[in-house]
Write a protein that holds these residues in place. Structure first.
Motif, PDB file in Angstrom:
ATOM      1  N   LEU A 188       0.919  -1.215   0.032  1.00  0.00           N
ATOM      2  CA  LEU A 188      -0.071  -0.170   0.102  1.00  0.00           C
ATOM      3  C   LEU A 188       0.870   1.127   0.054  1.00  0.00           C
ATOM      4  CD1 LEU A 188      -2.739  -1.049   2.627  1.00  0.00           C
ATOM      5  CD2 LEU A 188      -3.157  -0.502   0.233  1.00  0.00           C
ATOM      6  N   LEU A 189       2.038   1.438   0.532  1.00  0.00           N
ATOM      7  CA  LEU A 189       2.904   2.424   0.812  1.00  0.00           C
ATOM      8  C   LEU A 189       3.726   2.576  -0.707  1.00  0.00           C
ATOM      9  CD1 LEU A 189       4.155   2.299   4.414  1.00  0.00           C
ATOM     10  CD2 LEU A 189       2.487   3.948   3.266  1.00  0.00           C
ATOM     11  N   VAL A 190       4.326   1.437  -0.940  1.00  0.00           N
ATOM     12  CA  VAL A 190       5.455   1.696  -2.014  1.00  0.00           C
ATOM     13  C   VAL A 190       4.652   1.379  -3.823  1.00  0.00           C
ATOM     14  CG1 VAL A 190       7.248   1.209  -0.729  1.00  0.00           C
ATOM     15  CG2 VAL A 190       6.291  -0.622  -2.216  1.00  0.00           C
ATOM     16  N   LEU A 191       3.603   0.961  -3.701  1.00  0.00           N
ATOM     17  CA  LEU A 191       3.175   0.698  -5.276  1.00  0.00           C
ATOM     18  C   LEU A 191       2.408   1.887  -5.704  1.00  0.00           C
ATOM     19  CD1 LEU A 191       1.647  -2.898  -4.659  1.00  0.00           C
ATOM     20  CD2 LEU A 191       4.110  -2.147  -5.668  1.00  0.00           C
ATOM     21  N   LYS A 192       2.337   1.908  -7.150  1.00  0.00           N
ATOM     22  CA  LYS A 192       1.821   3.061  -7.605  1.00  0.00           C
ATOM     23  C   LYS A 192       0.598   2.692  -8.561  1.00  0.00           C
ATOM     24  CE  LYS A 192       4.314   5.919  -6.423  1.00  0.00           C
ATOM     25  NZ  LYS A 192       4.326   5.473  -5.016  1.00  0.00           N
ATOM     26  N   ASN A 193       0.552   1.563  -9.213  1.00  0.00           N
ATOM     27  CA  ASN A 193      -0.559   1.038  -9.844  1.00  0.00           C
ATOM     28  C   ASN A 193      -1.740   0.766  -8.992  1.00  0.00           C
ATOM     29  OD1 ASN A 193      -2.313  -0.981 -11.275  1.00  0.00           O
ATOM     30  ND2 ASN A 193      -0.759  -1.149 -12.610  1.00  0.00           N
ATOM     31  N   ILE A 194      -2.935   1.230  -9.509  1.00  0.00           N
ATOM     32  CA  ILE A 194      -4.048   1.127  -8.332  1.00  0.00           C
ATOM     33  C   ILE A 194      -4.643  -0.148  -8.402  1.00  0.00           C
ATOM     34  CG2 ILE A 194      -4.805   3.669  -8.244  1.00  0.00           C
ATOM     35  CD1 ILE A 194      -6.798   2.911 -10.385  1.00  0.00           C
ATOM     36  N   PHE A 195      -4.595  -1.107  -9.288  1.00  0.00           N
ATOM     37  CA  PHE A 195      -5.125  -2.540  -9.290  1.00  0.00           C
ATOM     38  C   PHE A 195      -4.180  -3.107  -8.190  1.00  0.00           C
ATOM     39  CE2 PHE A 195      -5.730  -7.004 -10.585  1.00  0.00           C
ATOM     40  CZ  PHE A 195      -7.063  -6.821 -10.908  1.00  0.00           C
ATOM     41  N   ARG A 196      -2.828  -3.003  -8.317  1.00  0.00           N
ATOM     42  CA  ARG A 196      -1.928  -3.856  -7.397  1.00  0.00           C
ATOM     43  C   ARG A 196      -2.182  -3.135  -5.992  1.00  0.00           C
ATOM     44  NH1 ARG A 196       2.067  -7.025  -9.397  1.00  0.00           N
ATOM     45  NH2 ARG A 196       2.755  -6.468 -11.584  1.00  0.00           N
ATOM     46  N   LEU A 197      -2.643  -1.892  -6.024  1.00  0.00           N
ATOM     47  CA  LEU A 197      -2.840  -1.398  -4.501  1.00  0.00           C
ATOM     48  C   LEU A 197      -4.102  -2.119  -3.916  1.00  0.00           C
ATOM     49  CD1 LEU A 197      -2.649   2.521  -4.928  1.00  0.00           C
ATOM     50  CD2 LEU A 197      -1.284   0.854  -3.363  1.00  0.00           C
ATOM     51  N   LEU A 198      -5.191  -2.318  -4.943  1.00  0.00           N
ATOM     52  CA  LEU A 198      -6.148  -3.167  -4.335  1.00  0.00           C
ATOM     53  C   LEU A 198      -5.867  -4.758  -3.990  1.00  0.00           C
ATOM     54  CD1 LEU A 198      -9.207  -3.779  -4.032  1.00  0.00           C
ATOM     55  CD2 LEU A 198      -9.323  -4.291  -6.524  1.00  0.00           C
ATOM     56  N   LEU A 199      -4.800  -5.138  -4.751  1.00  0.00           N
ATOM     57  CA  LEU A 199      -4.249  -6.552  -4.183  1.00  0.00           C
ATOM     58  C   LEU A 199      -3.465  -6.428  -2.965  1.00  0.00           C
ATOM     59  CD1 LEU A 199      -2.919  -7.931  -7.560  1.00  0.00           C
ATOM     60  CD2 LEU A 199      -5.172  -8.777  -6.448  1.00  0.00           C
ATOM     61  N   SER A 200      -2.735  -5.469  -2.737  1.00  0.00           N
ATOM     62  CA  SER A 200      -2.164  -5.317  -1.635  1.00  0.00           C
ATOM     63  C   SER A 200      -3.198  -5.049  -0.257  1.00  0.00           C
ATOM     64  CB  SER A 200      -1.391  -4.048  -1.319  1.00  0.00           C
ATOM     65  OG  SER A 200      -0.641  -3.751  -2.699  1.00  0.00           O
ATOM     66  N   LEU A 201      -4.236  -4.590  -0.479  1.00  0.00           N
ATOM     67  CA  LEU A 201      -5.372  -4.215   0.498  1.00  0.00           C
ATOM     68  C   LEU A 201      -5.784  -5.545   0.782  1.00  0.00           C
ATOM     69  CD1 LEU A 201      -6.922  -2.179   1.915  1.00  0.00           C
ATOM     70  CD2 LEU A 201      -8.707  -2.042   0.115  1.00  0.00           C
ATOM     71  N   VAL A 202      -6.130  -6.581  -0.204  1.00  0.00           N
ATOM     72  CA  VAL A 202      -6.425  -7.803   0.154  1.00  0.00           C
ATOM     73  C   VAL A 202      -5.699  -8.597   0.766  1.00  0.00           C
ATOM     74  CG1 VAL A 202      -7.299 -10.111  -1.039  1.00  0.00           C
ATOM     75  CG2 VAL A 202      -7.979  -7.846  -2.242  1.00  0.00           C
ATOM     76  N   ILE A 203      -4.341  -8.586   0.527  1.00  0.00           N
ATOM     77  CA  ILE A 203      -3.416  -9.147   1.333  1.00  0.00           C
ATOM     78  C   ILE A 203      -3.331  -8.624   2.824  1.00  0.00           C
ATOM     79  CG2 ILE A 203      -0.875  -9.653   1.724  1.00  0.00           C
ATOM     80  CD1 ILE A 203      -0.618  -9.500  -1.237  1.00  0.00           C
ATOM     81  N   PHE A 204      -3.590  -7.411   2.983  1.00  0.00           N
ATOM     82  CA  PHE A 204      -3.781  -6.600   4.388  1.00  0.00           C
ATOM     83  C   PHE A 204      -4.901  -7.309   5.237  1.00  0.00           C
ATOM     84  CE2 PHE A 204      -3.796  -2.360   6.514  1.00  0.00           C
ATOM     85  CZ  PHE A 204      -2.675  -2.740   7.364  1.00  0.00           C
TER      86      PHE A 204
END
Lengths: 96, 165, 477, 244
Positions: free
Chosen positions: B33-49
């Motif tokens: 959530l902190l380092v990525l820039k692509n919003i789709f990947r941000l969503l994936l990080s949120l799911v992991i979180f």
């Protein structure tokens, strides 16, 4: 070290490495697949923790439905191509 | 060597390993959530979180030598049973379903953003959003007109690779 | 008393039914929402009137007693907020908007409003940590949908909504983690039950960390200092009545959640000091950025961050006194900021274009001046008495003097930018006359006047009002 | 530089989390309310799966809230992605559906579809006895219907999709209302909201646990209908943007 601890160790290793894959793999389909692997590992972990209801929910919703939703999203964002990692090119037919 | 093996057997129990896993998921999700820039990947990080928090919650109800909180016909004496705490399991059930709802809604927002801005890069979206909001406040609030979507698309059918860095 | 559980249940049933009824008749579906609101008001108003001072009761669910099942606690404070929620939703209800070209979207919007209503009532009444989390998520999900669906600027609104979603959903995960920590430390979720075991179980490092996680999680909605970057973006895209709802009501409900946990479970010095710093930093950053803003909505939203910083500062005062001042601040800000947002629909958003508004429409400017005088805390308006109370009580606690200095400094900054704006409005600028005044919805204007009248009335009854709020705070369990 | 500071932040955070975790009573939870529920759930509600008793009875309001969240998410997706206006403005986009299905997939589906439905309903009906219940079964049912659409995309015309949406909306509403109505009946007859009534029956048999199985059926139908409509809206190829 008993057998369940060994299984847990292996599963946690798989889970964390696929979590890193989700963050840094260039191909989006691979990333979504890796996130589905996380859900599957979580399913096994929940079963290890004697929480069958949670395991079933995670399998059905996390691994199944969640990945399906993400895959549909990939398709609509034109990320759904396996070859090029520089995906997301407008004008290509997503169905190809 | 045997000393080391003993050490492992004593301290590396299943719960400790799984707590490590939960903390790992939380940390990796937050890192994304902190380092990525692509919003789709941000969503994936949120799911992991979210998964990390769920695992943490299930672990809070785990008992050493506990069994699943379900009665079966083979169990004779109710009071002798050591069952895992059913409450966290029910809570996680709720949390997982909530998570998938948010995931779907976020995805439809991403699709909408992609239709408007033709990019998935968070920094760029933020920059354009600031411009657009400034534009709204410059014009009259009720008559603010967005360029119709179909016109916008025709004008900007350019190749873009900004989504993935 | 049991019927008060309808406050959550009835909006939900309405929200579920509306899409199905709309398949039969759209016009019937449109009236379900207002009918539910009016019916609920007819239950809650008498309940509030009949509730004796100091009396409180609990509503149980599913026939299980509180620590095991879920319970709603009914006291004066929660009933007051339940009433305010209903009235606020009646005000912002999308009565006669024809923004959407198809009925389909409009109907779904009604559903979302009802779901937001159910979530708000649940958050105010519930006393179970996980149940509060569920309602908090419901509130969040409904607001993502409502923010994103702005006619004509859908793409922009979606971007703002997504950035808000990322922050808010991360906050929710932290909230869930905090609840998980509390559960593993204590083994219970009921707040009253937690307060009885807090001393032995939650007095540890892990317990404090759990509170921090909960604070950050809810802080997103409460516009708390480090996690409020969504505020200007979201208020920049949504309609003004919706802004009034979010800035006026929803943020207060989130603060009430924090206050519940803080007051019942955590009364430790270290935590109170932390809250004080968060609050003071919020006040300072909010006012400083608002000072630089050249746009009405931006200015109002940052001033709202600052005002919520004041609420947090008040919560840092230990015991019931802190709650009393915080509640007074919340009610004051609720009235004033909602009125300002409603009023801003009649004004141009850009500061430069507001020149000469007074000559176009003097009444609006007079209303505006009245509202900001109270917001600033100029005697004899209610804002002054609350700020005075805050400053007097702050002087008794650690670091209180620093906080007083910063609060006063922030007030000066606030005065500077608000009076500059008023000066612009009063200027005689012929060229701008036509732009400054907007023909917004008449209903918004009406509500602004109504809220201003409430403020005026409370100015004259300040002593009795403060006494009743103090009683209310003291009787909260 | 900012990446470096992020890494420091993250490592500090993980250290903190480890310190916090070390303070927790690992594997020996206090179970203040958990133990009571384990001891009393069977007498109180008549279920054998104690998690179900927590989900539907002790914390039934949470489940209602959860259904509402799922409903809200589905409404939000519908609100955002219903591109009726768009398609009207864009006469150029054709309505030909992509047919990347084939003979094998279709016939495998014909075999699989009833099987999936049976499994889904089995999981729902046995929610109070065995692991699983409304949520899991609902997802299985939703996936069965969605597979149908995936495998035979060209066979469904616009009017069929429209009527599917209609039916789903009605199932969604009615099942949600059923859940609340069971709760309201208890409220009106003088008990608490959502209080289980009806007799508990023989422990472990299918018709037992009073109203809980009915609540789970309502949950299952609602989850199934909501997720199906959500998936159909997301998958709607008509509004596929970049097909020109």
């Amino acid at each position: 070290m008993d057998i369940s601890a060994l299984i847990a160790l292996i599963i946690v290793f798989i889970m964390l490495s696929s979590a890193l894959c989700v963050l840094f793999l260039p191909n989006m389909i691979a990333a979504v697949m890796a996130s589905s692997v996380i859900s599957l590992s979580l399913t096994i972990i929940f079963a290890l923790l004697k929480a069958p209801d949670v395991a079933m929910t995670e399998a059905a919703i996390g691994a199944g439905l969640g990945s399906l939703i993400l895959a549909i999203g990939l398709k609509r964002l034109n990320y759904f191509n396996i070859e090029s990692h520089q995906s997301n090119v407008s004008g290509t037919d997503p169905g190809q | 060597m045997t000393h080391f093996a003993n050490y492992l057997t004593t301290y590396l129990t299943t719960e400790i390993i799984l707590y490590t896993g939960a903390i790992g998921l939380l940390v990796i999700g937050l890192l994304g959530l902190l380092v990525l820039k692509n919003i789709f990947r941000l969503l994936l990080s949120l799911v992991i979180f979210e998964s990390g928090a769920n695992l943490f919650l299930v672990l809070s109800g785990f008992r050493a030598n506990g069994i699943a909180p379900i009665l079966t016909s083979t169990q004779e004496n109710m009071s002798q049973l050591v069952m895992n705490d059913p409450v966290p399991q029910a809570l996680v059930l709720t949390a997982i379903v909530i998570g998938v709802g948010i995931q779907a809604l976020a995805l439809s927002l991403i699709i909408k953003i992609y239709q408007r801005y033709r990019t998935l890069d968070m920094n760029e979206i933020h920059r354009k959003l600031e411009q657009d909001i400034a534009g709204i406040s410059q014009s009259t609030p009720l008559a603010s007109q967005e360029q119709p979507l179909y016109l916008y698309q025709k004008n900007s059918l350019v190749q873009n690779n900004e989504g993935e860095k | 008393m049991k019927m008060l559980s309808l406050l959550v249940v009835l909006p939900l049933i309405g929200a579920f039914l509306i899409p199905a009824i709309a398949r039969i008749s759209v016009s019937i579906a449109k009236f379900i929402g207002p009918l539910i609101l009016l019916y609920l008001l007819s239950i809650t108003m008498p309940a509030f009137m009949e509730l004796q001072s100091g009396q409180s009761s609990a509503i149980h669910f599913a026939g299980f007693l509180p620590p095991y099942g879920i319970a709603f606690y009914i006291d004066e404070l929660s009933l007051l907020f339940a009433n305010i929620i209903l009235i606020a939703f009646l005000m912002v209800w999308p009565w006669n908007k024809n923004n959407f070209s198809d009925n389909h979207s409009e109907i779904r919007e009604y559903s979302l409003y009802l779901l937001l209503l159910a979530a708000s009532s649940g958050l105010v009444l519930s006393s179970d940590l996980f149940n509060l989390y569920v309602f908090y998520e419901l509130l969040a999900v409904a607001s993502y949908g409502l923010i994103a669906k702005q006619p004509k600027i859908e793409g922009i609104a979606s971007a703002a909504s997504f950035r808000y979603l990322l922050l808010s959903a991360s906050g929710s995960v932290l909230l869930l983690l905090g609840i998980a920590l509390i559960y593993s430390l204590t083994g219970t979720l009921n707040i009253a039950h937690l307060s009885s075991v807090a001393n032995e179980s939650l007095n540890t490092f892990a317990g404090v960390a759990a509170f921090l996680l909960i604070l950050i999680g809810i802080g997103v909605k409460a516009e708390m200092f480090p996690v409020n970057s969504w505020v200007p973006e979201v208020y920049g895209v949504i309609s003004r009545p919706l802004s009034a709802l979010f800035a006026g009501l929803i943020s207060k409900i989130a603060v009430l959640f924090i206050a519940k946990v803080l007051l019942m479970v955590y009364q430790q010095d270290s935590i109170l000091t932390m809250i004080l710093f968060i609050g003071v930093l919020g006040v300072l950053t909010g006012e400083l950025i608002a000072y630089r803003a050249r746009d009405m909505v931006r200015m109002l939203s940052f001033s709202s961050i600052a005002q919520l910083g004041l609420v947090f500062t008040a919560l840092a005062i230990p015991g019931k006194t802190g709650l009393y001042i915080a509640v007074a601040f919340m009610l004051h800000h609720l009235v004033v900021k909602s009125a300002l947002f409603f009023l801003s629909e009649k004004m141009h958003s850009n500061h430069e274009h507001l020149k000469g508004l007074y000559h176009q429409s003097p009444f609006i400017v007079i209303l505006f001046i009245f509202l900001i005088l109270s917001l600033l805390g100029i005697p004899p308006f209610p804002g002054f008495w609350i700020k005075l109370n805050l400053v007097l009580n702050l002087s008794t606690i650690t670091y209180g003097n620093v906080a007083i200095a910063i609060v006063l400094l922030a007030t000066v900054i606030e005065a500077a930018y608000l009076f500059t704006l008023v000066k612009k409005m009063l200027a005689n600028d012929e060229s701008n006359k036509q732009i400054a005044y907007q023909t917004g919805y008449q209903s918004s204007y009406l509500f602004a006047v109504l809220l201003a009248i409430i403020l005026l009335v409370s100015t004259f009854n300040i002593s009795s009002l403060s006494k009743s709020i103090e009683n209310m705070a003291n009787n909260t369990n | 530089m900012s990446k470096f500071s992020t890494l420091i932040f993250i490592s500090g955070l993980s250290f903190l989390l480890i310190v916090i975790t070390a303070q927790l009573p690992i594997a020996h939870p206090p179970m203040l309310i958990g133990q009571y529920i384990i001891d009393h759930a069977v007498q109180d509600t008549g279920v054998t799966n104690i998690v179900t008793s927590v989900v539907l009875a002790y914390r039934g309001l949470d489940t209602l809230g959860e259904l509402a969240i799922l409903f809200t998410a589905a409404s939000g997706v519908g609100l955002l992605l219903s591109n009726k206006l768009n398609t009207k403005l864009q006469p150029s986009t054709k309505t030909v559906r992509l047919s990347n299905s084939n003979f094998i997939i279709e016939h495998a589906l014909n075999l699989l579809f009833p099987l999936l439905l049976v499994v889904g309903f089995y999981v729902i009906f046995h929610g109070h006895l065995t692991p699983g219940g409304g949520f899991q079964g609902g997802v299985i049912i939703a996936s069965a219907f969605f597979l149908n659409i995936l495998a035979k995309p060209y066979k469904s015309s616009d009017s069929e999709i429209e009527s599917t949406h209609n039916n789903l909306t009605i199932i969604e509403s009615l099942s949600g209302v059923t859940f609340i109505a069971i709760g309201l009946y208890a409220l009106i007859s003088g008990h608490d909201f959502l209080e289980p009534f009806l007799s508990h029956g023989q422990l472990g048999s299918l018709w037992s646990a009073g109203t809980l199985p009915f609540l789970y059926i309502a949950v299952g139908l609602k989850v199934g209908a909501e997720l199906s409509s959500l998936l159909i809206t997301l998958y709607d190829i008509d509004s596929e943007e970049l097909t020109d």
